[in-house]
Design a protein around this motif. Structure first.
Motif, mmCIF file in Angstrom:
data_model
loop_
_atom_site.group_PDB
_atom_site.id
_atom_site.type_symbol
_atom_site.label_atom_id
_atom_site.label_comp_id
_atom_site.label_asym_id
_atom_site.label_seq_id
_atom_site.Cartn_x
_atom_site.Cartn_y
_atom_site.Cartn_z
ATOM 1 N N GLY A 42 2.653 -14.098 -2.652
ATOM 2 C CA GLY A 42 4.045 -13.814 -2.329
ATOM 3 C C GLY A 42 5.063 -15.168 -1.741
ATOM 4 O O GLY A 42 4.373 -15.829 -1.027
ATOM 5 N N GLU A 43 5.772 -14.758 -2.257
ATOM 6 C CA GLU A 43 7.378 -16.127 -1.895
ATOM 7 C C GLU A 43 7.140 -16.248 -0.879
ATOM 8 O O GLU A 43 7.588 -17.493 -0.286
ATOM 9 N N LYS A 44 7.147 -15.362 0.014
ATOM 10 C CA LYS A 44 7.930 -15.803 1.532
ATOM 11 C C LYS A 44 6.369 -15.520 2.474
ATOM 12 O O LYS A 44 6.450 -15.072 3.069
ATOM 13 N N ASP A 45 5.054 -15.809 2.219
ATOM 14 C CA ASP A 45 4.058 -15.883 2.737
ATOM 15 C C ASP A 45 3.922 -16.601 3.417
ATOM 16 O O ASP A 45 4.178 -17.798 3.505
ATOM 17 N N THR A 57 -7.705 -20.322 -15.132
ATOM 18 C CA THR A 57 -6.744 -19.408 -14.041
ATOM 19 C C THR A 57 -5.209 -19.355 -14.254
ATOM 20 O O THR A 57 -4.540 -20.094 -15.210
ATOM 21 N N ALA A 58 -4.042 -18.346 -14.040
ATOM 22 C CA ALA A 58 -2.948 -18.094 -14.069
ATOM 23 C C ALA A 58 -2.780 -17.914 -12.791
ATOM 24 O O ALA A 58 -3.002 -17.820 -10.991
ATOM 25 N N TYR A 59 -1.441 -19.515 -11.785
ATOM 26 C CA TYR A 59 -0.977 -18.415 -10.932
ATOM 27 C C TYR A 59 0.452 -18.556 -10.533
ATOM 28 O O TYR A 59 1.402 -18.639 -11.486
ATOM 29 N N VAL A 60 0.927 -16.913 -10.020
ATOM 30 C CA VAL A 60 1.840 -16.331 -9.755
ATOM 31 C C VAL A 60 2.585 -16.404 -8.068
ATOM 32 O O VAL A 60 1.602 -16.129 -7.412
ATOM 33 N N ILE A 61 4.284 -16.281 -8.249
ATOM 34 C CA ILE A 61 4.324 -16.923 -7.123
ATOM 35 C C ILE A 61 5.208 -14.905 -7.107
ATOM 36 O O ILE A 61 6.314 -14.586 -8.562
ATOM 37 N N VAL A 62 5.183 -14.072 -6.107
ATOM 38 C CA VAL A 62 5.477 -12.768 -6.642
ATOM 39 C C VAL A 62 6.981 -12.865 -5.384
ATOM 40 O O VAL A 62 7.068 -12.936 -4.371
ATOM 41 N N LYS A 63 8.273 -12.722 -5.579
ATOM 42 C CA LYS A 63 8.679 -13.385 -5.099
ATOM 43 C C LYS A 63 9.661 -11.762 -4.072
ATOM 44 O O LYS A 63 8.815 -10.850 -4.506
ATOM 45 N N ASP A 64 9.901 -12.171 -2.900
ATOM 46 C CA ASP A 64 10.507 -11.386 -1.955
ATOM 47 C C ASP A 64 9.095 -10.735 -1.567
ATOM 48 O O ASP A 64 9.636 -9.911 -1.639
ATOM 49 N N ALA A 65 8.066 -11.383 -1.791
ATOM 50 C CA ALA A 65 7.113 -10.712 -0.529
ATOM 51 C C ALA A 65 6.496 -11.856 0.410
ATOM 52 O O ALA A 65 6.348 -12.815 -0.138
ATOM 53 N N GLY A 66 5.767 -11.389 1.194
ATOM 54 C CA GLY A 66 5.115 -12.048 2.540
ATOM 55 C C GLY A 66 3.381 -11.701 2.067
ATOM 56 O O GLY A 66 3.452 -11.754 0.531
ATOM 57 N N LEU A 99 1.324 -9.547 2.783
ATOM 58 C CA LEU A 99 0.568 -8.883 1.914
ATOM 59 C C LEU A 99 1.944 -8.506 0.479
ATOM 60 O O LEU A 99 2.469 -6.938 0.693
ATOM 61 N N ALA A 100 1.669 -8.891 -0.251
ATOM 62 C CA ALA A 100 2.118 -8.990 -1.419
ATOM 63 C C ALA A 100 2.003 -8.059 -2.794
ATOM 64 O O ALA A 100 3.003 -7.123 -3.223
ATOM 65 N N ASN A 101 0.067 -6.918 -2.309
ATOM 66 C CA ASN A 101 0.374 -6.663 -3.276
ATOM 67 C C ASN A 101 0.632 -4.609 -2.948
ATOM 68 O O ASN A 101 1.323 -3.841 -2.869
ATOM 69 N N GLN A 102 1.380 -4.835 -1.319
ATOM 70 C CA GLN A 102 2.791 -3.925 -0.730
ATOM 71 C C GLN A 102 3.317 -3.914 -0.265
ATOM 72 O O GLN A 102 4.390 -2.977 -0.556
ATOM 73 N N GLU A 103 4.231 -5.220 -0.374
ATOM 74 C CA GLU A 103 5.621 -5.068 -0.070
ATOM 75 C C GLU A 103 6.002 -4.783 -2.030
ATOM 76 O O GLU A 103 7.250 -4.504 -1.719
ATOM 77 N N GLN A 104 5.626 -5.488 -3.015
ATOM 78 C CA GLN A 104 6.148 -5.404 -3.733
ATOM 79 C C GLN A 104 4.847 -4.711 -5.046
ATOM 80 O O GLN A 104 4.843 -5.656 -6.239
#
Length: 267
Positions: free
Chosen positions: A207-210, A228-237, A239-244
């Motif tokens: 999450g971008e805001k972890d 590996t691949a690395y991804v930033i999930v925008k607008d997530a803390g 718990l990115a899987n639950q927030e976005q």
């Protein structure tokens, strides 16, 4: 034989056909954390999400469990289904997933590691902070502990109903015996030296805001892994899987699709 009796392990299972996906939750959570993923995966995958030993509806461990013990217990869940698994781990669950991949590579088709870390044993300060959570839980009790820690797992912009759901899940899931064992397993762990041994293709998300482990810890994981691949999930803390969930699920499904197609072509 594992250090934990699988008869006491609660598993949430959904879907009937397709590749197996095993979901391993974070240190303050349960199988409930993966509701957004199991729904998205149900059409084409068989999903198993555990309540870790000593969490939620799973029995307390009879003895302290090491990270190897958690990984071996997860391995038995997969082995009992006569197949291999795409393993999805969030935070502490990601640490377990990585150890599972080095101890039982034949059982791991791929990894998705979200908002995770090499472990709290990377510094004495982090290890001490992890161990300090246990007396805090014992003193406050699960509900007050969750009220204090839960909101930090999401971004400051998270909707109040999601914050409440995360707090309620934590309050209903954590108990001192299971949490103490999990915290000690984290405090003793530093995965940095074994990341290169992971052979499974891995998607690392953060999450971008972890505000808990942060993108830096995920970057260490991504940098140490070969496939590996690395991804930033925008607008997530944290718990990115639950927030976005829509963004998270899109990346997860894409990863599973690519891995499955690649293996089919090679086969």
């Amino acid at each position: 034989m594992t250090a934990y009796d699988l008869a006491g392990l609660h598993l949430e299972e959904s879907g009937h056909d397709g590749p197996l996906v095993l979901c391993l939750h974070g240190i303050g959570s349960s199988s409930a954390a993966f509701a957004p993923q199991t729904e998205a995966l149900a059409a084409h995958h068989r999903t198993v999400a555990w309540d870790a030993p000593g969490y939620a509806r799973s029995a307390d461990p009879e003895q302290e469990m090491t990270l190897d013990d958690y990984a071996d217990t997860a391995a038995e869940v997969v082995r009992a289904r006569g197949t291999e698994a795409h393993v999805v781990g969030v935070s502490w669950g990601g640490v377990i997933a990585l150890r599972l991949a080095t101890r039982h590579p034949d059982l791991v088709a791929s990894l998705t590691v979200a908002d995770s870390t090499p472990g709290s044993g990377t510094s004495p300060e982090k290890a001490a902070a992890m161990r300090a959570r246990v007396p805090e839980l014992e003193h406050l009790g699960p509900r007050a502990f969750a009220e204090q820690r839960g909101p930090r797992l999401l971004s400051e912009d998270a909707p109040p109903e999601l914050v409440r759901r995360v707090v309620d899940t934590m309050a209903d899931s954590v108990r001192p015996p299971g949490y103490a064992s999990a915290a000690e397993s984290m405090a003793r762990t530093d995965l940095r030296g074994e990341l290169a041994r992971v052979t499974a293709p891995t998607l690392v998300l953060c999450g971008e805001k972890d505000r808990v482990t942060g993108p830096e810890a995920s970057q260490v994981l991504a940098g140490g892994l070969h496939k590996t691949a690395y991804v930033i999930v925008k607008d997530a803390g944290h718990l990115a899987n639950q927030e976005q969930p829509e963004h998270f699920n899109a990346w997860l499904l894409s990863h599973l699709h690519i891995v499955t197609n690649t293996r089919t072509m090679k086969g």
